[in-house]
Design a protein around this motif. Structure first.
Motif, short mmCIF file in Angstrom:
data_model
loop_
_atom_site.label_atom_id
_atom_site.label_comp_id
_atom_site.label_asym_id
_atom_site.label_seq_id
_atom_site.Cartn_x
_atom_site.Cartn_y
_atom_site.Cartn_z
N THR A 102 0.84 -1.20 0.00
CA THR A 102 0.00 0.00 0.00
C THR A 102 0.87 1.25 0.00
O THR A 102 2.02 1.23 0.46
N GLU A 103 0.30 2.34 -0.52
CA GLU A 103 1.01 3.63 -0.57
C GLU A 103 0.07 4.75 -0.13
O GLU A 103 -1.11 4.75 -0.47
N LYS A 104 0.64 5.68 0.64
CA LYS A 104 -0.09 6.90 0.98
C LYS A 104 0.90 8.05 1.00
O LYS A 104 1.86 8.04 1.78
N ASP A 105 0.65 9.02 0.13
CA ASP A 105 1.58 10.15 -0.02
C ASP A 105 2.97 9.60 -0.33
O ASP A 105 3.15 8.90 -1.30
N GLU A 106 3.93 9.84 0.53
CA GLU A 106 5.30 9.35 0.29
C GLU A 106 5.61 8.09 1.09
O GLU A 106 6.74 7.59 1.04
N LYS A 107 4.63 7.56 1.79
CA LYS A 107 4.86 6.39 2.65
C LYS A 107 4.39 5.11 1.95
O LYS A 107 3.41 5.11 1.23
N THR A 108 5.14 4.03 2.20
CA THR A 108 4.76 2.72 1.66
C THR A 108 4.74 1.68 2.78
O THR A 108 5.42 1.83 3.80
N CYS A 109 3.95 0.63 2.55
CA CYS A 109 3.86 -0.45 3.52
C CYS A 109 3.67 -1.77 2.77
O CYS A 109 2.92 -1.83 1.80
N GLU A 110 4.36 -2.81 3.21
CA GLU A 110 4.20 -4.14 2.62
C GLU A 110 4.03 -5.16 3.74
O GLU A 110 4.86 -5.23 4.66
N ILE A 111 2.98 -5.94 3.67
CA ILE A 111 2.69 -6.97 4.67
C ILE A 111 2.58 -8.31 3.96
O ILE A 111 1.86 -8.45 2.98
N GLU A 112 3.31 -9.30 4.46
CA GLU A 112 3.26 -10.65 3.89
C GLU A 112 2.69 -11.61 4.92
O GLU A 112 3.13 -11.63 6.08
N ILE A 113 1.73 -12.42 4.50
CA ILE A 113 1.10 -13.42 5.37
C ILE A 113 1.22 -14.79 4.71
O ILE A 113 0.97 -14.94 3.52
N LYS A 114 1.60 -15.80 5.53
CA LYS A 114 1.76 -17.16 5.04
C LYS A 114 1.09 -18.16 5.99
O LYS A 114 1.05 -17.95 7.20
N ASP A 115 0.60 -19.23 5.42
CA ASP A 115 0.18 -20.44 6.12
C ASP A 115 -1.07 -20.30 6.99
O ASP A 115 -1.99 -21.09 6.88
N LEU A 116 -1.09 -19.31 7.88
CA LEU A 116 -2.23 -19.10 8.76
C LEU A 116 -2.83 -17.73 8.47
O LEU A 116 -2.13 -16.81 8.05
#
Length: 428
Positions: free
Chosen positions: A131-145
């Motif tokens: 995800t991106e907002k203005d100049e900030k970014t975020c990445e979330i990874e989910i596995k298995d559960l």
């Protein structure tokens, strides 16, 4: 009475798996990540990219997301969490959505801020949300559960990372290799009753409530009401209540259920038949709870080899566990419980999962029919020959074999199902 050797581990397995969820767990998992992303960004993102494993896409695209005004699909799941979710609530992340949140969701749907991609991965439950907002970014990874965050990156810097779960046992925290049918029966017979009651009371309450709601209202094709109209027996009642609960849940009913193996439908098919049959037989409360823990652990045992998501319908595993538990409630021996499992798996070892949707309720009915038949045969001391198909000499070996077929042998089936659902494959 001597304490069961693996009591601590069995309780830990149950505590990990019997958790509340509102709505189908795959869409709710995305909502969970969406809420977490908004919390980290400090606001609603301008751009969203979600890369999902095929099994997640399969299990999200046809399910109504609760509390969203009947919105369906991946975008609705993400936006529900992004706009009004609270990640601290786990799989009840969107329980407090408001009318204002729904209006905002529609605005964002019109803006088309979400891009969905297929994630090439050997892991069935796996996705990466960027995800991106203005100049900030975020990445979330989910596995298995469904809520198992394995990494978080903000502005391209890793702020959280952990090892994936035990791969052999599908990412769960406690080793399932200690589970066998004989040990599960022993645990059910010897564990302290008050501990069981404390653990399982929510499952009895939540899952029976949604069953009753499903019969009161017209969800889907009203499968529960139809069954009650035509089948007048305890077995008809069991099928009607369990199917009605599933149909309500898949159609967007906002009532929470207690899951099993990461699935609400499996939680329902594992518990409701046992509760109703115990009531029908006028057994004691203690006997009912002992039966319920047996059914839950039998489902968890079967699913530990199949995996969280697969081409094999998990509701079938749960329904078979309920059938075996009817044998337990009738005073059947451990051998007869094993015979029930073998008989049922001889019948329905090939029902495929073509995604989460209201018609999952009818597959639960099919699984329960197989469970009932397996139970009747076992109580007459009949069991299919171990040389029949993929059956083995014991229930444990048969469960292993079905798991191998489902996890490994049905991988290509899974790909074909997904392609058909996405209309990428021509038929005829």
């Amino acid at each position: 009475m001597e304490k069961f050797k693996y009591e601590k581990e069995f309780f830990q397995i149950l505590k990990e798996e019997l958790v509340p969820a509102q709505g189908c767990t795959e869409p709710i998992s995305l909502a969970f990540a969406g809420a977490k992303s908004r919390e980290l960004l400090g606001g609603i993102p301008d751009k969203v990219n979600i890369k999902c494993s095929g099994n997640l896409i399969k299990n999200i695209r046809c399910v109504t997301v609760p509390n969203t005004g009947n919105l369906v699909g991946i975008e609705a799941s993400l936006l529900a969490g992004i706009v009004g979710g609270d990640s601290s609530k786990g799989l009840e992340v969107i329980s407090n959505l408001t009318e204002e949140d729904i209006i905002k969701m529609h605005e964002l749907i019109d803006k088309d801020i979400i891009k969905v991609e297929l994630l090439e991965t050997p892991i069935n439950l796996h996705y990466i949300l960027s995800t991106e907002k203005d100049e900030k970014t975020c990445e979330i990874e989910i596995k298995d559960l469904h809520t198992n965050i394995v990494s978080i990156k903000c502005n391209n810097k890793t702020i959280f990372e952990k090892e994936s779960g035990i791969e052999e046992f599908c990412g769960v925290e406690t080793d399932r290799s200690i589970l066998t049918v004989e040990r599960i029966v022993q645990f059910a017979n010897t564990v302290e009753f008050e501990k069981l009651k404390t653990l399982l009371e929510p499952q009895v309450y939540y899952n029976m409530q949604i069953a009753k709601e499903g019969l009161k209202r017209n969800f889907g094709v009203s499968i529960g009401q139809t069954i009650l109209k035509h089948i007048h027996s305890i077995y008809g009642k069991i099928k009607a209540y369990t199917a009605a609960a599933s149909e309500a849940r898949m159609s967007g009913c906002a009532m929470a259920v207690i899951t099993n193996s990461g699935s609400g439908n499996q939680g329902l098919a594992t518990s409701i038949p046992v509760i109703l049959y115990a009531e029908h037989k006028y057994v004691s409360e203690e006997r009912m709870y002992r039966a319920l823990v047996l059914s839950n652990l039998l489902t968890l045992y079967q699913k530990s080899f199949i995996g969280r998501l697969s081409a094999f319908c998990g509701a079938i595993s749960a329904a078979i566990s309920s059938g075996a538990t009817l044998t337990y409630l009738e005073g059947g021996s451990t051998e007869q419980i094993e015979m029930t499992i073998i008989n049922a798996l001889a019948n329905v070892n090939g029902v495929v999962c073509d995604g989460a949707k209201p018609s999952c309720a009818s597959k639960i009915v099919t699984g329960l029919e197989a469970g009932f038949l397996g139970h009747f045969l076992a109580m007459d001391n009949h069991s299919y020959n171990p040389k029949s198909g993929i059956l083995r000499k014991t229930a444990d070996e048969t469960i292993h074999a079905v798991g191998q077929m489902a996890r490994v042998g049905m991988k290509e089936t899974d790909h074909v199902i997904l392609n058909l659902m996405l209309e990428k494959e021509k038929v005829g």
